[in-house]
Design a protein around this motif. Sequence first.
Motif, PDB file in Angstrom:
ATOM      1  N   THR A  73      -1.115   0.079 -15.324  1.00  0.00           N
ATOM      2  CA  THR A  73      -1.542   1.423 -15.577  1.00  0.00           C
ATOM      3  C   THR A  73      -0.880   2.204 -14.346  1.00  0.00           C
ATOM      4  O   THR A  73      -0.582   3.751 -15.090  1.00  0.00           O
ATOM      5  CB  THR A  73      -2.980   1.888 -14.653  1.00  0.00           C
ATOM      6  N   VAL A  74      -0.333   2.102 -14.026  1.00  0.00           N
ATOM      7  CA  VAL A  74       0.631   2.710 -13.087  1.00  0.00           C
ATOM      8  C   VAL A  74       1.604   2.883 -13.435  1.00  0.00           C
ATOM      9  O   VAL A  74       2.502   4.182 -13.407  1.00  0.00           O
ATOM     10  CB  VAL A  74       0.993   1.978 -11.520  1.00  0.00           C
TER      11      VAL A  74
ATOM     12  N   ILE B 136       2.269  10.318  -9.704  1.00  0.00           N
ATOM     13  CA  ILE B 136       1.348  10.187 -10.994  1.00  0.00           C
ATOM     14  C   ILE B 136       0.801  11.494 -10.679  1.00  0.00           C
ATOM     15  O   ILE B 136       0.422  12.295 -11.766  1.00  0.00           O
ATOM     16  CB  ILE B 136       0.334   8.965 -10.935  1.00  0.00           C
ATOM     17  N   PHE B 137       0.429  12.239  -9.396  1.00  0.00           N
ATOM     18  CA  PHE B 137      -0.818  13.574  -8.673  1.00  0.00           C
ATOM     19  C   PHE B 137       0.079  14.572  -9.505  1.00  0.00           C
ATOM     20  O   PHE B 137      -0.379  15.303  -9.691  1.00  0.00           O
ATOM     21  CB  PHE B 137      -1.396  13.209  -8.007  1.00  0.00           C
TER      22      PHE B 137
ATOM     23  N   CYS C 245       3.700   5.728  -5.947  1.00  0.00           N
ATOM     24  CA  CYS C 245       3.480   6.175  -6.981  1.00  0.00           C
ATOM     25  C   CYS C 245       2.260   6.966  -7.506  1.00  0.00           C
ATOM     26  O   CYS C 245       2.450   7.752  -8.467  1.00  0.00           O
ATOM     27  CB  CYS C 245       2.698   4.608  -7.869  1.00  0.00           C
ATOM     28  N   LEU C 246       1.234   7.108  -6.602  1.00  0.00           N
ATOM     29  CA  LEU C 246       0.403   7.981  -6.711  1.00  0.00           C
ATOM     30  C   LEU C 246       1.140   9.472  -6.940  1.00  0.00           C
ATOM     31  O   LEU C 246       0.207  10.670  -6.613  1.00  0.00           O
ATOM     32  CB  LEU C 246      -0.434   7.099  -5.946  1.00  0.00           C
TER      33      LEU C 246
ATOM     34  N   MET D 226       2.642   7.391 -14.510  1.00  0.00           N
ATOM     35  CA  MET D 226       3.905   7.182 -13.994  1.00  0.00           C
ATOM     36  C   MET D 226       5.217   8.239 -15.226  1.00  0.00           C
ATOM     37  O   MET D 226       6.204   9.041 -15.036  1.00  0.00           O
ATOM     38  CB  MET D 226       4.591   6.419 -12.844  1.00  0.00           C
TER      39      MET D 226
ATOM     40  N   SER E  24       0.596  -1.678  -0.210  1.00  0.00           N
ATOM     41  CA  SER E  24       0.000  -0.147  -0.506  1.00  0.00           C
ATOM     42  C   SER E  24       0.621   1.133   0.140  1.00  0.00           C
ATOM     43  O   SER E  24       0.575   2.426  -0.930  1.00  0.00           O
ATOM     44  CB  SER E  24      -0.861   0.137   1.240  1.00  0.00           C
TER      45      SER E  24
ATOM     46  N   LEU F 288       2.688   1.667  -3.484  1.00  0.00           N
ATOM     47  CA  LEU F 288       1.276   2.273  -4.579  1.00  0.00           C
ATOM     48  C   LEU F 288       1.450   3.935  -4.144  1.00  0.00           C
ATOM     49  O   LEU F 288       0.479   4.598  -4.614  1.00  0.00           O
ATOM     50  CB  LEU F 288      -0.029   1.826  -4.419  1.00  0.00           C
ATOM     51  N   PHE F 289       1.286   4.551  -2.345  1.00  0.00           N
ATOM     52  CA  PHE F 289       1.187   5.629  -2.377  1.00  0.00           C
ATOM     53  C   PHE F 289       1.586   5.973  -3.332  1.00  0.00           C
ATOM     54  O   PHE F 289       1.423   7.257  -3.352  1.00  0.00           O
ATOM     55  CB  PHE F 289       1.278   5.966  -0.766  1.00  0.00           C
TER      56      PHE F 289
END
Length: 514
Positions: free
Chosen positions: A294-295, A221-222, A217-218, A299, A211, A214-215
């Motif tokens: 998708t990630v 992305i954001f 990575c986000l 990215m 988790s 992925l955070f």
Amino acid sequence: MVAKAKCGYGIHNQNVSLAANSTEVELDSGDNLPTKPPKKMELRRELGLFSAVNLIVGVMIGSGIFVSPASALERSGSVGLCLIIWAVCGSISLLGALAFAELGTVVPRSGAEYAYFQEAYGGLHRFWGPLPSFICAWVYVVILRPAEVAVIILTFSEYVCQPFAYHMRHMPAESQEIVKKIIALLGLGLLTYINFISVKLYIHIQNIFGSCKLFACLVVIFGGLYELCIGNTENLTKGFEGSTTSPTNLALAFYSGLWAFDGWSTVTSVTEEVKRPEVNIPRSIIIAVPLVTTVYFMMNVAYMTVLTIPEMIAAPAVAVVFGDRILGVMNFIIPLGVALSTFGCALSIQFSVTRLCYVAGREGHMVEVFSYIHMKRLTPAPAVVTQGLLAFFFIIVGDITSLIDFASFLIWIFYGAAMVALILMRKTKKDIKRPYKVPLWIPVFIIFIALFLCFVPIITDPSPRYFFALLFIGIGMAIYAPLVYYRHRPQCMDKFTYFIQVLMEVVPSEQSMD
């Protein structure tokens, strides 16, 4: 390596006795005490759907997407073509993973390629039939996976030390390397302890680390989406400008992309510990691989929004440069994310390869005691400790990147051979119930991809190191003939097995005693 054999030594011949055709443990202290109900000695099914997804994601997303995602960009030459390559590579990985999911329903045993080779080829010839599965275990267990764990945990150490780089700048370079190796060894000891002590503990830690990964990575992305929203589109508007027309560069770009997705078969390495594997293995693959695709895609969009192509290619760690550019005082999130990602990746790789080691020991292709499990913790303790020691050795040795390079191209040989096994078992095991089947063109297509990935590095860079891989296989065959095929058992192995049983409190699993 020795063939499986029943020995006169061991805990089960002292105060623990085993029935002739089972692994039910009967305690007999000689005092006529009431006996507890017998319990089977086997690995428990602890991984649900969420944990299986996290296992795949944990292995697929390591440090590469944070540190060096620019190889495909450098070869493709343009933003547009690079993004297409990432998407196509993700789709190819999904096809391969779905084919493995079918194999997992036909051969519901842990070990992934090893188990499939054993089932498909083992009965074809007395000598040559079991050889592919032995070579697969030999490469993965002895060299490739422990070396990967060593490299990944060294990367973990690098990023743990990064926040303290200012305070370490006055230390000699040699001393800094010693500090990083000590931290790497401590990290290795921790992850080995986790895998030794409890499967449930591994699941909880991996779910948390997955988790957090992925955070991180986000965050990237954001950050990229924010830059797009404020109008920073200059780099992306270049589209296909500068796209390569060289077939060699295009092939190498796909080669880099496909290697970034490696790990999609991980869940089939632990089939015997997945709850309802006929349902959860296909579902975990269908969720995890598109999620990672998708990630990765987003990215790369984020990186290319903020950084130019030359900046991405020149950056020693793309995500760190990205974080310095847009995160300001929060830029520590990226090194922390890389550290968590690498630790979780190494943890999951070791978890999966110990199951291969366990299954190979059960089949007589590795030391027998590797197939033993802890009486209370129900983990393959000898296999876990062995993998920890091998990774320890590789960390101490130092630069082993070239070792991984010459062995890594064998992975896709194994993937291709697994696709051949799938096609073969469509004929030899056509009566086995399959919850689902992939179209025949998928394994055929993956076979061509495997051949492509095997020959591209040899043709483009005909280095002698690839012949070392053949030499290593030759060494494996030299071990296979006397110890596995002819079942020669050194006299010391009985005492060794007994010593390990007493030391680690392990007994044969149910399957190894059949």
